[in-house]
Design an enzyme around this catalytic site. Structure first.
Site, short mmCIF file in Angstrom:
data_model
loop_
_atom_site.label_atom_id
_atom_site.label_comp_id
_atom_site.label_asym_id
_atom_site.label_seq_id
_atom_site.Cartn_x
_atom_site.Cartn_y
_atom_site.Cartn_z
N ILE A 12 3.12 1.16 9.50
CA ILE A 12 4.59 1.31 9.55
C ILE A 12 5.02 1.85 10.91
CG2 ILE A 12 6.60 2.41 8.47
CD1 ILE A 12 4.90 2.61 5.86
N TYR A 139 -3.35 12.78 -3.14
CA TYR A 139 -2.37 12.23 -2.19
C TYR A 139 -0.93 12.49 -2.66
CZ TYR A 139 0.38 8.60 0.19
OH TYR A 139 1.34 7.92 0.89
N VAL A 182 -1.76 -4.21 -1.94
CA VAL A 182 -2.13 -5.43 -2.66
C VAL A 182 -1.74 -6.70 -1.90
CG1 VAL A 182 -0.09 -5.39 -4.15
CG2 VAL A 182 -2.10 -6.63 -4.90
#
Ligand code: NAD
Length: 305
Positions: A12, A139, A182
């Site tokens: 990102i 996380y 995914v």
């Protein structure tokens, strides 16, 4: 305007750095290249290879005095966080405190990349920002811990911040590890001529947000005064079966998906309401899933080519 982007060599971050420089920002990137790569980094950015937990990282922010710190650097691998909760918390919480401490001195705004993972297994048609946070991984917990430190610094020192909780981000340049990958996993298998592997019946849903929309949400957050926590998502869902059949259609078919046993802890349904982001940031996603997937697919083809 001047910006520091931590994790600017990651998936990102690379997109964000390009967009910031294109819109006139001077950009400093702090990244230790643990999962990122300097190869895709915009050459117009000033790159500092440092760990965000280090004294040096804090000193760079204090010296550069940016208007805004986009804090993306993180340990973002859910499975790793379950195996190594100490290392995960160390990067995600201590790294955030290092940035907060520096921003407190410079008065820089902190725009933080958080995750739908803070909600754990919460099952709701559309999750809202005020819903309960019960993470089910190191996380999710460390991101929530970091969020809470950001809110604490705001209460203690009036530190300026916006917390952005992303749904499943996808797009060009995404690696096959880490969070929500995914789409990248499927692209990778398609390019290798391997059949797509779908866990369980494939009817589980996800809220897929295109990386360029995530970038625009960050830029909107930097411009607005919005000391709040907002979703960066589409508020719509797609099934994994739907994703697979769309990608196979783009690829020209020929590969039948293979169903494997459902993964333990796989969330059945995930969708984040995004009306708060529209209201507070004036941000809405601009890319349809089809457009985003097509751009991602084309970039994988170019890359392989
Ligand atoms: P990424 O792994 O591609 O990027 C993370 C970057 O941080 C990498 O360049 C890495 O080298 C750097 N980094 C890691 N630890 C560091 C440290 N200790 N010091 C300095 N740099 C360090 O991940 P991404 O997908 O680009 O995610 C960016 C942010 O968005 C992360 O905070 C992640 O938790 C969050 N997020 C991502 C998604 C997603 O679907 N990709 C979803 C929700 C939230």
């Amino acid at each position: 305007m001047k910006a520091v982007v931590t994790g600017g060599a990651g998936f990102i971050g690379t997109h964000l750095v390009h967009a910031l420089i294109d819109s006139g920002y001077e950009v400093h990137v702090l990244d230790n290249l643990s999962t990122g790569s300097a190869a895709g980094l915009d050459p117009r950015a000033e790159f500092h290879q440092v760990d965000i937990r280090s004294v040096e990282a804090g000193e760079i922010v204090k010296r550069e005095r940016p208007d805004v710190v986009f804090h993306l650097a993180a340990q973002a691998d859910v499975q790793y966080s379950i195996r190594q909760p100490f290392q995960d918390a160390d990067v995600n919480i201590m790294g955030t405190i290092r940035m907060l401490d520096a921003c407190r001195e410079t008065g820089s705004k902190l725009v933080f990349s958080s995750t739908a993972g803070v909600y754990g297994e919460l099952q709701k048609e559309r999750i809202e920002e005020e819903d309960p946070t019960v993470p089910i991984s190191g996380y999710g917990q460390s991101k929530l811990g970091a969020e809470n430190y950001i809110r604490l610094f705001h209460r203690l020192y009036n530190a300026d911040y916006t917390i952005l909780r992303y749904s499943n981000v996808y797009g060009p340049g995404q690696g096959v590890k880490g969070e929500g990958g995914v789409v990248a996993l499927f692209m990778d298998r398609l390019m290798k001529g391997e059949s797509l592997q779908i866990h369980g019946d494939g009817e589980q849903t996800r809220d897929f947000i295109y990386v360029k929309d995530v970038v625009q949400a960050n830029i909107a957050a930097a411009r607005k005064t919005c000391q709040s926590t907002v979703h960066v998502s589409t508020g719509r869902t797609s099934t994994i079966n739907g994703l697979a059949s769309y990608l196979l259609g783009l690829h020209g078919g020929g590969l039948e998906p293979a169903h494997t046993p459902a993964k333990m802890g796989d969330i059945r349904h995930s969708c984040l309401d995004n009306t708060k982001a529209a209201r507070l940031l004036g941000w809405e996603p601009a890319y349809s899933f089809e457009t985003g997937l097509k751009q991602t697919y084309d970039s994988w083809l170019n890359h392989v080519g």
